[in-house]
Design a protein around this motif. Structure first.
Motif, PDB file in Angstrom:
ATOM      1  N   LEU A   1       0.821  -1.214   0.000  1.00  0.00           N
ATOM      2  CA  LEU A   1       0.000   0.000   0.000  1.00  0.00           C
ATOM      3  C   LEU A   1       0.856   1.266   0.000  1.00  0.00           C
ATOM      4  O   LEU A   1       0.665   2.156  -0.836  1.00  0.00           O
ATOM      5  CB  LEU A   1      -0.954   0.016   1.196  1.00  0.00           C
ATOM      6  N   GLY A   2       1.802   1.357   0.905  1.00  0.00           N
ATOM      7  CA  GLY A   2       2.638   2.551   0.998  1.00  0.00           C
ATOM      8  C   GLY A   2       3.444   2.823  -0.257  1.00  0.00           C
ATOM      9  O   GLY A   2       3.746   3.980  -0.575  1.00  0.00           O
ATOM     10  N   LEU A   3       3.770   1.769  -0.988  1.00  0.00           N
ATOM     11  CA  LEU A   3       4.550   1.935  -2.219  1.00  0.00           C
ATOM     12  C   LEU A   3       3.726   2.562  -3.338  1.00  0.00           C
ATOM     13  O   LEU A   3       4.287   3.064  -4.313  1.00  0.00           O
ATOM     14  CB  LEU A   3       5.085   0.573  -2.680  1.00  0.00           C
ATOM     15  N   HIS A   4       2.411   2.515  -3.181  1.00  0.00           N
ATOM     16  CA  HIS A   4       1.522   3.013  -4.239  1.00  0.00           C
ATOM     17  C   HIS A   4       0.842   4.330  -3.880  1.00  0.00           C
ATOM     18  O   HIS A   4      -0.040   4.788  -4.608  1.00  0.00           O
ATOM     19  CB  HIS A   4       0.467   1.956  -4.561  1.00  0.00           C
ATOM     20  N   ASN A   5       1.242   4.949  -2.777  1.00  0.00           N
ATOM     21  CA  ASN A   5       0.591   6.184  -2.351  1.00  0.00           C
ATOM     22  C   ASN A   5       0.639   7.285  -3.400  1.00  0.00           C
ATOM     23  O   ASN A   5      -0.311   8.037  -3.549  1.00  0.00           O
ATOM     24  CB  ASN A   5       1.184   6.688  -1.039  1.00  0.00           C
ATOM     25  N   GLU A   6       1.739   7.358  -4.131  1.00  0.00           N
ATOM     26  CA  GLU A   6       1.847   8.395  -5.165  1.00  0.00           C
ATOM     27  C   GLU A   6       0.782   8.200  -6.237  1.00  0.00           C
ATOM     28  O   GLU A   6       0.102   9.152  -6.634  1.00  0.00           O
ATOM     29  CB  GLU A   6       3.247   8.368  -5.785  1.00  0.00           C
ATOM     30  N   ASP A   7       0.616   6.975  -6.703  1.00  0.00           N
ATOM     31  CA  ASP A   7      -0.410   6.693  -7.712  1.00  0.00           C
ATOM     32  C   ASP A   7      -1.815   6.880  -7.143  1.00  0.00           C
ATOM     33  O   ASP A   7      -2.694   7.422  -7.810  1.00  0.00           O
ATOM     34  CB  ASP A   7      -0.267   5.262  -8.249  1.00  0.00           C
ATOM     35  N   ILE A   8      -2.017   6.425  -5.913  1.00  0.00           N
ATOM     36  CA  ILE A   8      -3.335   6.517  -5.283  1.00  0.00           C
ATOM     37  C   ILE A   8      -3.729   7.977  -5.078  1.00  0.00           C
ATOM     38  O   ILE A   8      -4.907   8.330  -5.190  1.00  0.00           O
ATOM     39  CB  ILE A   8      -3.332   5.745  -3.941  1.00  0.00           C
TER      40      ILE A   8
ATOM     41  N   PRO B   1      -7.610  13.243  -2.318  1.00  0.00           N
ATOM     42  CA  PRO B   1      -6.801  14.372  -1.849  1.00  0.00           C
ATOM     43  C   PRO B   1      -5.496  13.880  -1.224  1.00  0.00           C
ATOM     44  O   PRO B   1      -5.494  12.935  -0.425  1.00  0.00           O
ATOM     45  CB  PRO B   1      -7.698  15.030  -0.790  1.00  0.00           C
ATOM     46  N   ARG B   2      -4.388  14.468  -1.590  1.00  0.00           N
ATOM     47  CA  ARG B   2      -3.062  14.032  -1.156  1.00  0.00           C
ATOM     48  C   ARG B   2      -2.958  13.918   0.370  1.00  0.00           C
ATOM     49  O   ARG B   2      -2.345  12.998   0.879  1.00  0.00           O
ATOM     50  CB  ARG B   2      -1.994  14.971  -1.690  1.00  0.00           C
ATOM     51  N   GLU B   3      -3.574  14.830   1.108  1.00  0.00           N
ATOM     52  CA  GLU B   3      -3.472  14.790   2.568  1.00  0.00           C
ATOM     53  C   GLU B   3      -4.182  13.579   3.178  1.00  0.00           C
ATOM     54  O   GLU B   3      -3.914  13.210   4.309  1.00  0.00           O
ATOM     55  CB  GLU B   3      -3.997  16.088   3.198  1.00  0.00           C
ATOM     56  N   ASN B   4      -5.058  12.934   2.416  1.00  0.00           N
ATOM     57  CA  ASN B   4      -5.755  11.740   2.907  1.00  0.00           C
ATOM     58  C   ASN B   4      -5.018  10.438   2.586  1.00  0.00           C
ATOM     59  O   ASN B   4      -5.362   9.388   3.118  1.00  0.00           O
ATOM     60  CB  ASN B   4      -7.163  11.653   2.320  1.00  0.00           C
ATOM     61  N   VAL B   5      -4.041  10.513   1.700  1.00  0.00           N
ATOM     62  CA  VAL B   5      -3.345   9.302   1.244  1.00  0.00           C
ATOM     63  C   VAL B   5      -2.080   9.124   2.070  1.00  0.00           C
ATOM     64  O   VAL B   5      -1.073   9.800   1.860  1.00  0.00           O
ATOM     65  CB  VAL B   5      -3.013   9.384  -0.260  1.00  0.00           C
ATOM     66  N   LYS B   6      -2.165   8.232   3.052  1.00  0.00           N
ATOM     67  CA  LYS B   6      -1.013   7.957   3.903  1.00  0.00           C
ATOM     68  C   LYS B   6      -1.204   6.593   4.551  1.00  0.00           C
ATOM     69  O   LYS B   6      -2.317   6.092   4.670  1.00  0.00           O
ATOM     70  CB  LYS B   6      -0.860   9.039   4.968  1.00  0.00           C
ATOM     71  N   THR B   7      -0.110   6.003   4.925  1.00  0.00           N
ATOM     72  CA  THR B   7      -0.163   4.774   5.706  1.00  0.00           C
ATOM     73  C   THR B   7       0.229   5.142   7.125  1.00  0.00           C
ATOM     74  O   THR B   7       1.110   5.974   7.347  1.00  0.00           O
ATOM     75  CB  THR B   7       0.770   3.693   5.126  1.00  0.00           C
TER      76      THR B   7
END
Length: 96
Positions: A49-56, A61-67
């Motif tokens: 999951l963390g490896l795909h945060n950029e694509d996700i 919204p970028r601030e919501n995409v985090k592990t």
């Protein structure tokens, strides 16, 4: 302090090690290919999951995409369960 990326990396390493060992011991068996394969794929999926945060972040919204710690804790529990599952598959195979 929770280093989620490091935890994911270590859990992937455990999964890869188990996969190699089971593959050597069980080969093309149902226990390895289907049962183990599905469980191992779950670990790989969660650990990446963390490896795909950029694509996700293209879809959210970028601030919501985090592990977070919650993701790391789930990954640890799944990894521990996977170790137990591998043990049980090997026991079943050795008892037949």
């Amino acid at each position: 302090m929770w280093d989620v990326a490091a935890i994911a990396s270590r859990c992937r390493e455990v999964g890869d090690l188990l996969d190699r060992e089971l593959g050597q011991k069980l080969g093309d068996s149902y226990g390895y290919k289907e049962r183990w394969g599905r469980a191992f794929n779950l670990l790989k999926h969660l650990a990446s999951l963390g490896l795909h945060n950029e694509d996700i972040s293209k879809d959210y919204p970028r601030e919501n995409v985090k592990t977070t710690r919650a993701d790391a804790e789930l990954l640890i529990v799944v990894t521990k369960s996977l170790v137990k599952f591998a043990e049980e598959i090997l026991k079943e195979t050795n008892s037949h």
